[in-house]
Write an enzyme that holds these catalytic residues in place. Structure first.
Site, PDB file in Angstrom:
ATOM      1  CG  PHE A 150      -1.894   1.203   1.130  1.00  0.00           C
ATOM      2  CD1 PHE A 150      -3.069   1.090   0.406  1.00  0.00           C
ATOM      3  CD2 PHE A 150      -1.606   2.402   1.754  1.00  0.00           C
ATOM      4  CE1 PHE A 150      -3.950   2.166   0.306  1.00  0.00           C
ATOM      5  CE2 PHE A 150      -2.471   3.483   1.655  1.00  0.00           C
ATOM      6  CZ  PHE A 150      -3.649   3.360   0.933  1.00  0.00           C
ATOM      7  CG  ASP A 200       6.044   4.064   1.236  1.00  0.00           C
ATOM      8  OD1 ASP A 200       6.038   4.928   2.133  1.00  0.00           O
ATOM      9  OD2 ASP A 200       5.044   3.804   0.546  1.00  0.00           O
ATOM     10  CE  LYS A 217      -0.077   7.336   6.327  1.00  0.00           C
ATOM     11  NZ  LYS A 217      -1.271   8.005   5.809  1.00  0.00           N
TER      12      LYS A 217
END
Length: 420
Positions: free
Chosen positions: A146, A231, A260
């Site tokens: 994801f 990532d 984030k």
């Protein structure tokens, strides 16, 4: 819609349902305000935040230092675009270089934008440095990945729900099985320029790689002159008990993607970090973003990094994570087979629910009713990822609510409190 919601909550829920796109199915809690690790709904009920907005609120809600930095900057200038220099971006870039160990950083907004930046960089590097014909560059990605929700990124997702009806998709990606080095080798071609991978697969269910996998992957990428792009949009900046999850593996990737938590719980801020030998493929007009690296975002991100350092949040996360993991494992032992597994690193833990016993969503909603906010993934895993500022007392309270919820479901299934 939740039949137990009060009229005030129902009004807000109905408003979103009436006027919003139906691309979310929120837990029926209407948040009014929050502070650090606690959240209050419109009726004034208190909740412990064990989700922290997928790591975006790692510093806790409205950390006073970060809010103050935002307020100071908002009184000066917020957005001018990268058409001009400013006083906040340079200090942020220098701090990113300091904490990541990479020579350069390219700021963006959302995590998906930073991943798209990494893809563009890898392709251009593959063409200009490796000599791969333009259009034939290939990037290896793991099944269960994801990396975001842009059309390019969902095009290489292995989750049908993310893809159906959104094609046609971009070519140039090949899949391998996460944690399987032989699968990586089988997927590679002479035109492979990069491997894009998460150090822990979050949406797939908090899947931790097998020991030694990343060392093997790093060695293989080095041998074949392939970029290893890590990532860490969700895993980075202390979430796993180290600044970056790749540190657990004893490796250094060629490039790092952050997001984030970089926004300090206030703004979307992301970055693609790499050494100059890779980042030099970007020249004026090759890539950009109107809001990427804006003055307000840079000021907030810089203060967020300083808070992580100066308040020892990363180091404390390791200790707290071990404690939370142990407490959740104790609950697992009481409610087998309802809970099949507890796994994760630091304050990023997944509780795997046996789907023949219950759905994770059912338990998440019961947790919310008991004053604990979490979220399911793939309807089988409950995520526990509180702010790094969580106290041991709040963790105990949250685990006790989970214990009560799990035991209640256990008894409903006729398994008995001590069934094994």
């Amino acid at each position: 819609m939740d039949a137990t919601a009060t009229p005030a909550s129902q009004a807000y829920i109905q408003q979103e349902a009436r006027f919003g796109a139906r691309n979310y199915a929120p837990v029926p809690v209407v948040v009014d305000h929050a502070k650090d690790c606690l959240v209050w709904d419109v009726e004034g009920r208190e909740y412990i935040d064990m989700m922290s907005a997928y790591s975006s609120v790692s510093h806790g809600h409205l950390h006073p230092r970060i809010v103050a930095a935002a307020q100071r900057q908002m009184e000066k200038v917020a957005v001018m675009s990268r058409a001009y220099y400013g006083t906040t971006l340079g200090p942020l870039l220098e701090k990113l270089s300091e904490v990541t160990g990479f020579e350069r950083a390219l700021p963006m907004n959302t995590g998906a934008e930073a991943v798209e930046t990494a893809i563009k960089c890898a392709r251009r590097w593959g063409h200009r440095v490796r000599g791969i014909p333009d259009g034939e560059q290939r990037i290896l990605v793991a099944r269960g990945n994801f990396h975001g929700r842009t059309t390019t990124i969902i095009g290489f997702s292995s989750e049908p729900e993310y893809r159906i009806g959104f094609g046609p998709f971009c070519d140039g990606f090949q899949h391998f099985d996460y944690g399987d080095m032989e699968s990586v080798k089988a997927a590679a071609t002479q035109h492979t320029c990069a491997v894009l991978i998460e150090p822990i697969q979050g949406e797939a269910g908090i899947l931790v790689p097998p020991p030694g996998f990343f060392q093997q992957l790093r060695a293989w990428c080095t041998e074949h002159d392939i970029l290893l792009i890590d990532d860490e949009v969700q895993a980075g900046l202390g979430r796993t008990g180290k600044w970056f999850a790749f540190e657990h593996e004893g490796i250094r990737p060629d490039a790092l993607i952050l997001g984030k938590a970089l926004g300090g719980g206030l703004l979307p801020v992301s970055a693609f970090c790499a050494d100059d030998r890779i980042m030099k493929v970007f020249v004026p007009n090759s890539h950009g973003s109107t809001f990427g690296g804006n003055a307000l975002a840079a000021a907030v991100a810089l203060e967020g990094l300083r808070v992580l350092q100066e308040e020892g949040l990363v180091e404390h996360c390791a200790e707290k994570g071990e404690y939370l993991f142990r407490r959740l494992r104790e609950v697992q032992d009481e409610v087998r087979p309802l809970v099949r597994d507890v796994r994760g690193r630091g304050l990023w833990i997944g509780v795997d629910v046996d789907p023949s016993c219950a759905t994770a969503r059912e338990l998440v909603e019961r947790l919310a009713a008991g004053g604990v906010l979490s979220k399911e993934t793939h309807d089988t895993v409950i995520r526990f990822a509180p702010p790094l500022t969580i106290t041991f007392d709040l963790m105990d309270r949250a685990v006790e609510v989970f214990r009560r919820v799990a035991l209640e479901k256990h008894r409903e299934l006729g398994l008995g409190r001590n069934a094994v």
